[in-house]
Design a protein around this motif. Structure first.
Motif, mmCIF file in Angstrom:
data_model
loop_
_atom_site.group_PDB
_atom_site.id
_atom_site.type_symbol
_atom_site.label_atom_id
_atom_site.label_comp_id
_atom_site.label_asym_id
_atom_site.label_seq_id
_atom_site.Cartn_x
_atom_site.Cartn_y
_atom_site.Cartn_z
ATOM 1 N N PHE A 39 -73.702 62.823 -67.477
ATOM 2 C CA PHE A 39 -73.087 62.248 -68.404
ATOM 3 C C PHE A 39 -71.584 63.338 -67.963
ATOM 4 N N TYR A 40 -69.874 62.571 -67.536
ATOM 5 C CA TYR A 40 -69.206 63.547 -67.487
ATOM 6 C C TYR A 40 -68.819 63.713 -68.709
ATOM 7 N N ASP A 41 -68.197 65.052 -68.876
ATOM 8 C CA ASP A 41 -66.832 65.731 -70.017
ATOM 9 C C ASP A 41 -65.730 65.635 -69.081
ATOM 10 N N LEU A 42 -65.288 65.069 -70.086
ATOM 11 C CA LEU A 42 -63.145 65.092 -69.492
ATOM 12 C C LEU A 42 -62.502 65.552 -71.675
ATOM 13 N N GLU A 43 -61.397 65.972 -70.395
ATOM 14 C CA GLU A 43 -60.629 66.877 -71.585
ATOM 15 C C GLU A 43 -59.325 66.486 -71.184
ATOM 16 N N TYR A 44 -58.490 65.794 -72.442
ATOM 17 C CA TYR A 44 -57.663 65.923 -71.734
ATOM 18 C C TYR A 44 -55.513 65.890 -72.390
ATOM 19 N N SER A 45 -54.693 65.740 -72.238
ATOM 20 C CA SER A 45 -53.604 65.873 -73.309
ATOM 21 C C SER A 45 -53.003 64.658 -73.265
ATOM 22 N N ILE A 46 -52.328 64.456 -74.104
ATOM 23 C CA ILE A 46 -51.434 62.623 -74.051
ATOM 24 C C ILE A 46 -50.259 63.484 -74.700
ATOM 25 N N ASP A 47 -49.419 63.775 -74.046
ATOM 26 C CA ASP A 47 -47.880 63.565 -73.927
ATOM 27 C C ASP A 47 -47.175 62.923 -74.734
ATOM 28 N N THR A 75 -66.677 62.193 -73.953
ATOM 29 C CA THR A 75 -67.296 62.090 -72.732
ATOM 30 C C THR A 75 -67.911 60.783 -72.131
ATOM 31 N N VAL A 76 -68.538 60.901 -70.614
ATOM 32 C CA VAL A 76 -68.746 59.116 -70.404
ATOM 33 C C VAL A 76 -69.808 58.613 -69.641
ATOM 34 N N TYR A 94 -70.605 53.939 -71.594
ATOM 35 C CA TYR A 94 -70.453 54.628 -72.978
ATOM 36 C C TYR A 94 -69.474 55.253 -72.874
ATOM 37 N N THR A 95 -67.754 56.023 -73.824
ATOM 38 C CA THR A 95 -66.967 56.595 -73.913
ATOM 39 C C THR A 95 -66.931 56.785 -75.443
ATOM 40 N N LEU A 96 -67.071 58.604 -75.508
ATOM 41 C CA LEU A 96 -67.132 58.852 -76.898
ATOM 42 C C LEU A 96 -66.047 59.582 -76.763
ATOM 43 N N ALA A 97 -64.473 59.633 -77.651
ATOM 44 C CA ALA A 97 -63.904 59.998 -77.643
ATOM 45 C C ALA A 97 -63.405 60.764 -78.813
#
Length: 181
Positions: free
Chosen positions: A124-132, A143-144, A152-155
Motif C-alpha cells: 500500500f502507498y499512503d499519501l498525504e496532500y493539501s489542496i489550496d 491509500t492506494v 483502489y484509492t481510498l481517500a
C-alpha cells in the motif's frame, strides 16, 4: 443478606466483564464502523454517524459527515490497462505525484508525504496532500493498492481548519482498507 450480596456481586461482575469485552472489541476502531463490499472482496472502517451517498459516474463508495458536510471519504476503483503490481507504477512519491501532479507553485495540490506499507503481502502507498483553492484549503490522506488489475484509492478529506482534529481518525480509516479474498 449474604444471598443478596452474592447476587449483587455476580451482577456487577457480569457488567464489568461485558464492558471490558466491549472495550477490547473496539480496539483501535473506537468511533468507527465497518464497511464491506457487496461481493465480500474488500472492506474498511468509516466514522460512526457518517452517511453513505450515491454518486452517479463517481467513486464506488462515498461517505460524508452530516454535521461537517465537506468531510468526505471516497473509494475510487480504476481498471488498469495491464495487470501490474503497485511497484510497477513507481514508488510512493512517484505514484503520489502521478495522481496529484508535480510539486510546483502553480499546482494547487501539494504532496506532503508519501510512504509505503505492507499488509498481508500487499503493498500500500499512503499519501498525504493539501489542496489550496481560492475559496478554502483542504487536507487529504489516501491509500492506494493494486489488486487483480484494479487500482483502489481510498481517500479521506476535510478542510484545513479541521485537519488537526480529524487526522488521527482519517489515518485509522485509510489504513483499515483490506481485502478479504
Amino acid at each position: 443478606m449474604i444471598k443478596f450480596f452474592r447476587t449483587s456481586f455476580k451482577s456487577l461482575l457480569a457488567i464489568a466483564l461485558v464492558l471490558t469485552l466491549e472495550a477490547c472489541s473496539t480496539g483501535g476502531a473506537a468511533g468507527l464502523e465497518p464497511f464491506k463490499s457487496q461481493d465480500g472482496r474488500y472492506g474498511f472502517l468509516f466514522p460512526t454517524g457518517w452517511t453513505r451517498v450515491a454518486v452517479d459516474n463517481g467513486p464506488e463508495v462515498v461517505y460524508h459527515d452530516l454535521i461537517n458536510s465537506d468531510e468526505t471519504l471516497s473509494l475510487v476503483i480504476s481498471k488498469l490497462e495491464n495487470e501490474v503490481d503497485l511497484e510497477d507504477l513507481g514508488g510512493a512519491d512517484a505514484v503520489g505525484e502521478r495522481l496529484f501532479g508535480e510539486k510546483n507553485s502553480n499546482n494547487p495540490i501539494q504532496l506532503i508525504d508519501a510512504s509505503e506499507r505492507e499488509v498481508d503481502e500487499r503493498k500500500f502507498y499512503d499519501l498525504e496532500y493539501s489542496i489550496d483553492l481560492a475559496e478554502k484549503s483542504r487536507h487529504e490522506i489516501a491509500t492506494v493498492v493494486v489488486d487483480r488489475g484494479y487500482l483502489y484509492t481510498l481517500a479521506a478529506s476535510t478542510n484545513e481548519q479541521r485537519w488537526s482534529k480529524m487526522q488521527d481518525t482519517f489515518k485509522r480509516v485509510v489504513s483499515s482498507f483490506t481485502f478479504f479474498i
